[in-house]
Design an enzyme around this catalytic site. Sequence first.
Site, PDB file in Angstrom:
ATOM      1  CB  SER A 519      -0.908  -0.369   1.332  1.00 14.74           C
ATOM      2  OG  SER A 519      -1.705   0.310   1.150  1.00 14.74           O
ATOM      3  CG  HIS A 632      -5.790  -2.548  -0.005  1.00 13.53           C
ATOM      4  ND1 HIS A 632      -4.565  -2.370  -1.034  1.00 13.53           N
ATOM      5  CD2 HIS A 632      -5.386  -1.469   1.159  1.00 13.53           C
ATOM      6  CE1 HIS A 632      -3.707  -1.288  -0.444  1.00 13.53           C
ATOM      7  NE2 HIS A 632      -4.173  -0.717   0.429  1.00 13.53           N
TER       8      HIS A 632
END
Length: 658
Positions: A519, A632
Amino acid sequence: MKKLITEEDIATLVSVTDPQYAPDGRRAAYVRTTVNHKRDSYSSAIMIYDTESGISNPWTFGDNRNTSPRWSPDGRRLAFVSDRENGVPQLYIIDAAGGEAKQAADIPWGVSDPIWAPDGRSVLVSVSLTSAERADEKEKKKHDEYEPVDIQSLTYKRDGKGLLNGSWAQLVLIHLETGEIQQLTDHEADHYDAAFSPDGRQLAFTANLCELGDAGKPSDVYLMNLADGSLKQITPHRGSFGSCVFSPDGSYIAMLGHENEFRNATLEKAWLYDVKTERLSCLTDMLDVHLSDALIADSIIGGVTPRPVWTNDGQGFYVLGSEQGSTGIYYISIDGLVYPIRLEEEYVNGFAFHPDQKSCIAVIAKPAQPSELYSISLEDGEEKQLTSDNDRFIEERIISVPEKLQYETKDGLTVNGWFLKPAVFEEDQTYPLILYIHGGPHMMYGHTYFHEFQVLAAQGYAVVYVNPRGSHGYGQDFVNRVRGDYGGGDYCDVMQAVDEAVQAYPFIDSGRLGVTGGSYGGFMTNWIVGQTDRFKAAVTQRSISNWFSFHGVSDIGFFFTDWQLGHDLFEEADKLWDRSPVKYASRVSTPLLILHGERDDRCPIEQAEQLFTALKKLNKTTSFIRFPKATHELSRSGHPEQRMKRIRYICSWFDDYL
């Protein structure tokens, strides 16, 4: 003989979460989650700890997910959510005296977040519905996968859920005696963090009811009169508020939130609403601590951050806070007195107080020990471990204990982190070092067991991981310093971490350095390899490579980019491009492995595709691994087999190039 930790040990770890004391204090419910080998997923059981015998027993069985245990006000029943029927989460009630759990209602869309009404006759749940759907409908219409999707809002998708198709989280009351389903809200907005007043006449909840209704807009707390459904807004419509709880006598509402002063880098504060005077006040203006859980870990599945817990006398409440790489329990009085009652070098993931409030139970993970349930005395701080789900894992494996690392930056900041030696260490050998950078960026590494780091240590790598500027845990100024400076001071902080580790540990081979992160950590990895050739191998995960396109494709990009980079898409596009790692692809000489989930809506896979295409066209050494259906959250709560393969790819890449 003890074994080295491997990626397959993900399937051995047990996650303990969400403790809940029964009203009489004789029992405590919690959730025990393990890997389900048959389904390549997770199974969760509701466990009941008996305080007299000291024994835990399961109250649910099978391969399904059973979560969110909540005792009825009189303690005679336990509500929980289970997906045992057709994989759709539904509300179940089990008698505390024994017997089978019974489904309370059949809501085709599924339910979550159960909350008992004060009279014990109904349970409030959250249900995702479109404006054309009702919670009391008997059948969910089959979705036509070829039907066009009409999108009117910027909030049209969410990581982990995909396209929302116009659905919003609504509050629904299930009347247990009659089975009646009563939908309380129907605004085109998510309604969450609900709480009943002690007399059951009012309901507090959080929602974004502004006209534009998009994420990034104010989230306010509303009071609903349950007699007529009327609403009253009690927060100032300029920030983000939630986690509200009424005091025992209903005089006050405690809540957490902020007024958006530093956008999404603003610390969570504690607030008090006086129901009689209708006055809202901040109790922790002078406290430089984030009152939420910001600690990153990969061994806790389904953790639940507790809301404020009131003292029995209504003069204060307890909350979770993140500070200096730890999470602890803080007491806050209604007069603004604040102090920690438990702040150790550990990760408190959840807690519940005994009815007499002389002790609490807490889910705690420690640097060399995955999560377990503990009892903590409020009188002397003494702790007692109540579960031993991961004891055998610890006894049979070599665990590298993190060593603390601290250094001063050139501009006068103090950066904290940790160093992990290789699990099998020999004094006369040299070892490669991996710099691991966390996501967020407004999160933090800390004093907790981190499985992936242990696997790398077992493979013969030293690992350094730090909390650079932008991380939570070190005050408001520190967490805000990354905004508008991505790839600036934060880059210097993590590069200095490598310098500090090499200097402090002579056995590090400075010619064999690796870097990785996910990320924001993936962005930083991409940025680093475009700025320096110091690293001999790099792995970027669920990353950002192009801020210009990220603005339009991420589920949060349209506000996150503005808030974090500080450059307007239309007037300062050149500045966004200057901070985009893909711009510097021609400079990359470090072999780069790109890992990305195909259903990642937070950092969509096109970010990885752009970077891979650029590097390949430039004949750079790179490889691109796509994980089908992965979001994610792949590294933390993704499918177990994918999580294992992901770690194998990382280790293999570093093995090949370091």
